[in-house]
Scaffold this active site. Structure first.
Site, PDB file in Angstrom:
ATOM      1  N   PRO A 210       0.796  -1.233   0.000  1.00  0.00           N
ATOM      2  CA  PRO A 210       0.000   0.000   0.000  1.00  0.00           C
ATOM      3  C   PRO A 210       0.830   1.285   0.000  1.00  0.00           C
ATOM      4  O   PRO A 210       0.272   2.363  -0.169  1.00  0.00           O
ATOM      5  CB  PRO A 210      -0.817  -0.114   1.297  1.00  0.00           C
ATOM      6  CG  PRO A 210       0.021  -0.962   2.195  1.00  0.00           C
ATOM      7  CD  PRO A 210       0.749  -1.929   1.304  1.00  0.00           C
ATOM      8  N   GLY A 212       4.159   1.992   2.072  1.00  0.00           N
ATOM      9  CA  GLY A 212       5.052   2.382   3.175  1.00  0.00           C
ATOM     10  C   GLY A 212       6.429   2.818   2.677  1.00  0.00           C
ATOM     11  O   GLY A 212       6.973   3.840   3.112  1.00  0.00           O
ATOM     12  N   ASP A 228       2.449  -1.484  -8.974  1.00  0.00           N
ATOM     13  CA  ASP A 228       1.788  -2.554  -8.213  1.00  0.00           C
ATOM     14  C   ASP A 228       0.367  -2.703  -8.748  1.00  0.00           C
ATOM     15  O   ASP A 228      -0.343  -1.705  -8.897  1.00  0.00           O
ATOM     16  CB  ASP A 228       1.750  -2.201  -6.708  1.00  0.00           C
ATOM     17  CG  ASP A 228       1.548  -3.442  -5.848  1.00  0.00           C
ATOM     18  OD1 ASP A 228       0.606  -4.211  -6.123  1.00  0.00           O
ATOM     19  OD2 ASP A 228       2.338  -3.651  -4.917  1.00  0.00           O
ATOM     20  N   ASP A 265       9.893  -4.887  -3.030  1.00  0.00           N
ATOM     21  CA  ASP A 265       9.402  -5.660  -1.874  1.00  0.00           C
ATOM     22  C   ASP A 265       8.247  -6.541  -2.324  1.00  0.00           C
ATOM     23  O   ASP A 265       7.332  -6.818  -1.570  1.00  0.00           O
ATOM     24  CB  ASP A 265       8.964  -4.648  -0.782  1.00  0.00           C
ATOM     25  CG  ASP A 265       8.615  -5.308   0.545  1.00  0.00           C
ATOM     26  OD1 ASP A 265       9.182  -6.378   0.840  1.00  0.00           O
ATOM     27  OD2 ASP A 265       7.795  -4.740   1.297  1.00  0.00           O
ATOM     28  N   LYS A 295      12.085 -13.320  -0.412  1.00  0.00           N
ATOM     29  CA  LYS A 295      11.202 -14.131   0.432  1.00  0.00           C
ATOM     30  C   LYS A 295      11.784 -15.544   0.521  1.00  0.00           C
ATOM     31  O   LYS A 295      12.131 -16.154  -0.506  1.00  0.00           O
ATOM     32  CB  LYS A 295       9.789 -14.201  -0.160  1.00  0.00           C
ATOM     33  CG  LYS A 295       9.227 -12.857  -0.596  1.00  0.00           C
ATOM     34  CD  LYS A 295       9.004 -11.891   0.543  1.00  0.00           C
ATOM     35  CE  LYS A 295       8.783 -10.484   0.013  1.00  0.00           C
ATOM     36  NZ  LYS A 295       8.726  -9.438   1.010  1.00  0.00           N
TER      37      LYS A 295
HETATM   38  C1  SAM Z   1       4.723  -6.830   1.012  1.00  0.00           C
HETATM   39  S1  SAM Z   1       3.741  -5.922  -0.109  1.00  0.00           S
HETATM   40  C2  SAM Z   1       4.726  -4.479  -0.303  1.00  0.00           C
HETATM   41  C3  SAM Z   1       4.605  -3.518   0.837  1.00  0.00           C
HETATM   42  C4  SAM Z   1       5.227  -2.177   0.519  1.00  0.00           C
HETATM   43  N1  SAM Z   1       6.675  -2.264   0.400  1.00  0.00           N
HETATM   44  C5  SAM Z   1       4.874  -1.125   1.565  1.00  0.00           C
HETATM   45  O1  SAM Z   1       5.823  -0.555   2.160  1.00  0.00           O
HETATM   46  O2  SAM Z   1       3.694  -0.841   1.775  1.00  0.00           O
HETATM   47  C6  SAM Z   1       4.013  -6.787  -1.585  1.00  0.00           C
HETATM   48  C7  SAM Z   1       3.363  -6.202  -2.822  1.00  0.00           C
HETATM   49  O3  SAM Z   1       3.913  -6.814  -3.971  1.00  0.00           O
HETATM   50  C8  SAM Z   1       2.928  -6.738  -4.994  1.00  0.00           C
HETATM   51  N2  SAM Z   1       3.302  -7.603  -6.126  1.00  0.00           N
HETATM   52  C9  SAM Z   1       3.320  -8.942  -6.180  1.00  0.00           C
HETATM   53  N3  SAM Z   1       3.653  -9.329  -7.424  1.00  0.00           N
HETATM   54  C10 SAM Z   1       3.858  -8.209  -8.157  1.00  0.00           C
HETATM   55  C11 SAM Z   1       4.243  -7.943  -9.508  1.00  0.00           C
HETATM   56  N4  SAM Z   1       4.470  -8.948 -10.352  1.00  0.00           N
HETATM   57  N5  SAM Z   1       4.365  -6.660  -9.916  1.00  0.00           N
HETATM   58  C12 SAM Z   1       4.143  -5.651  -9.057  1.00  0.00           C
HETATM   59  N6  SAM Z   1       3.775  -5.845  -7.770  1.00  0.00           N
HETATM   60  C13 SAM Z   1       3.641  -7.104  -7.328  1.00  0.00           C
HETATM   61  C14 SAM Z   1       1.651  -7.122  -4.253  1.00  0.00           C
HETATM   62  O4  SAM Z   1       0.507  -6.669  -4.961  1.00  0.00           O
HETATM   63  C15 SAM Z   1       1.846  -6.415  -2.899  1.00  0.00           C
HETATM   64  O5  SAM Z   1       1.171  -5.183  -2.879  1.00  0.00           O
END
Ligand code: SAM
Length: 340
Positions: A210, A212, A228, A265, A295
């Site tokens: 979202p 951060g 995202d 991330d 991860k």
């Molecule tokens: C752990 S959250 C990130 C949190 C973020 N760093 C913050 O500070 O709010 C992981 C995010 O990766 C996104 N995600 C997963 N696969 C993705 C892709 N192929 N391209 C872009 N975003 C992706 C997910 O939708 C999710 O919102």
């Protein structure tokens, strides 16, 4: 023989042990708090072992405390007396210096004092010998671990112990309106890797929602392209320095040299994450920095990390790989783009 109390994130102690076994031949290990705290006994001297660890810092070792003295726990006031005696006996180590007292208690320890009580008594002892009790930015840390039968006591610098927080458990204050807990990961990376985020101008944030990390980059003055498919927090989506692409990061590309910082991330399996980061490498300037979480979905994290850094090695040098306190089942990589 020198003893040390070592700490890792919960469940990751076996990997810290595996790394330390390679680093310090002949060392022996004993688990104290399963999965998280263990004792290392090495043939080498205190300084030699700590210097070896700092030279080649293990990914999963969060904190290391030398044991200068082990006191059997009596369970009464004599325990505080013995700790104060340690301070007086080593007055040359502490006098005239900002000294932080870090106390950790193993659950069920017979040491009868709360951390605040024991700390107050030791701060008094430090004042008596002319030291200045300090919370942060201390010259020296007096670290005490109350185990099942002993008080394990040691002094050292934050650099030697790998952290200036007790057991490496760094705490940030949650701000009003903070968008995600994930922000703490980038804040901790900034401190641990001595990053100067404010020296950058344009960042690509992959897996940004979202938001951060994006919010921290904005606070540091950067322009951010956030990618995202999930929704960015409304306060960021319309921000004048944010470009939000509601897309899968593999489906978008940017001009060469568009960014001087990449952060990623995304919560996806590591090889896909690495492919995505490599896909965007041409849009980075030579020497650009990258902060990337990996991860750990499989049972062999050290092997996973080796494979991923090798893959990323096509475009990046790995400057540091570390499991930060705010990393759960993941680690953080600090990379430098190689350029053409
Ligand atoms: C752990 S959250 C990130 C949190 C973020 N760093 C913050 O500070 O709010 C992981 C995010 O990766 C996104 N995600 C997963 N696969 C993705 C892709 N192929 N391209 C872009 N975003 C992706 C997910 O939708 C999710 O919102």
């Amino acid at each position: 023989m020198t003893r040390f109390v070592c700490t890792s994130n919960h469940g990751f102690a076996p990997y810290a042990v595996e790394e330390l076994r390679r680093l310090i031949p002949g060392a022996s290990f004993r688990m104290i708090e399963p999965g998280a705290v263990f004792e290392l006994t090495a043939d080498g001297g205190r300084d030699e072992v700590l210097a070896r660890i700092r030279r080649d810092e293990p990914i999963f070792l969060r904190h290391i405390q030398p044991v200068d003295l082990a006191l059997p726990i009596a369970g009464g006031p004599e325990d505080l007396g013995a700790l104060a005696g340690f301070v007086r006996g080593r007055s040359g180590r502490f006098a005239g210096r900002r000294t932080a007292v870090h106390i950790r208690r193993r659950e069920g320890t017979p040491f009868p004092y709360a951390v605040s009580e024991a700390k107050a008594a030791l701060d008094d002892a430090l004042r008596e010998i002319g030291a200045e009790p300090a919370m942060q930015s201390a010259d020296v840390i007096l670290s005490i671990y109350a185990s099942g039968s002993e008080l394990l006591v040691g002094a050292g610098t934050a650099e030697e112990m790998l952290s200036d927080w007790p057991g490496g458990a760094i705490r940030f204050r949650r701000e009003d309106g903070q968008i995600s807990r994930a922000k703490f990961k980038l804040l901790e990376a900034e401190r641990t890797f001595n990053l100067r985020l404010d020296k950058h101008e344009r960042a690509l944030d992959i897996g940004a929602a979202p938001g951060g990390w994006t919010s921290l980059l904005l606070e540091r003055g950067l322009r951010v392209t956030a990618v995202d498919p999930a929704d960015l927090h409304p306060s960021l989506a319309g921000h004048p320095r944010v470009t939000w692409l509601k897309r899968n990061a593999g489906d978008v590309s940017f001009p060469p040299g568009a960014f001087d910082l990449l952060v990623c991330d995304m919560n996806w399996e590591p090889a896909t994450m690495a492919k995505t980061v490599l896909h965007h490498a041409p849009s980075l300037q030579a020497g650009a920095e990258a902060i990337v979480t990996v991860k750990l979905l499989h049972r062999k994290p050290l092997q996973t990390i080796r494979n991923i850094t090798e893959m990323l090695g096509r475009a990046f040098h790995t400057r540091r790989a570390k499991q930060l306190f705010h990393n759960r089942d993941e680690i953080t990589l600090y990379l430098i783009h190689k350029g053409e």
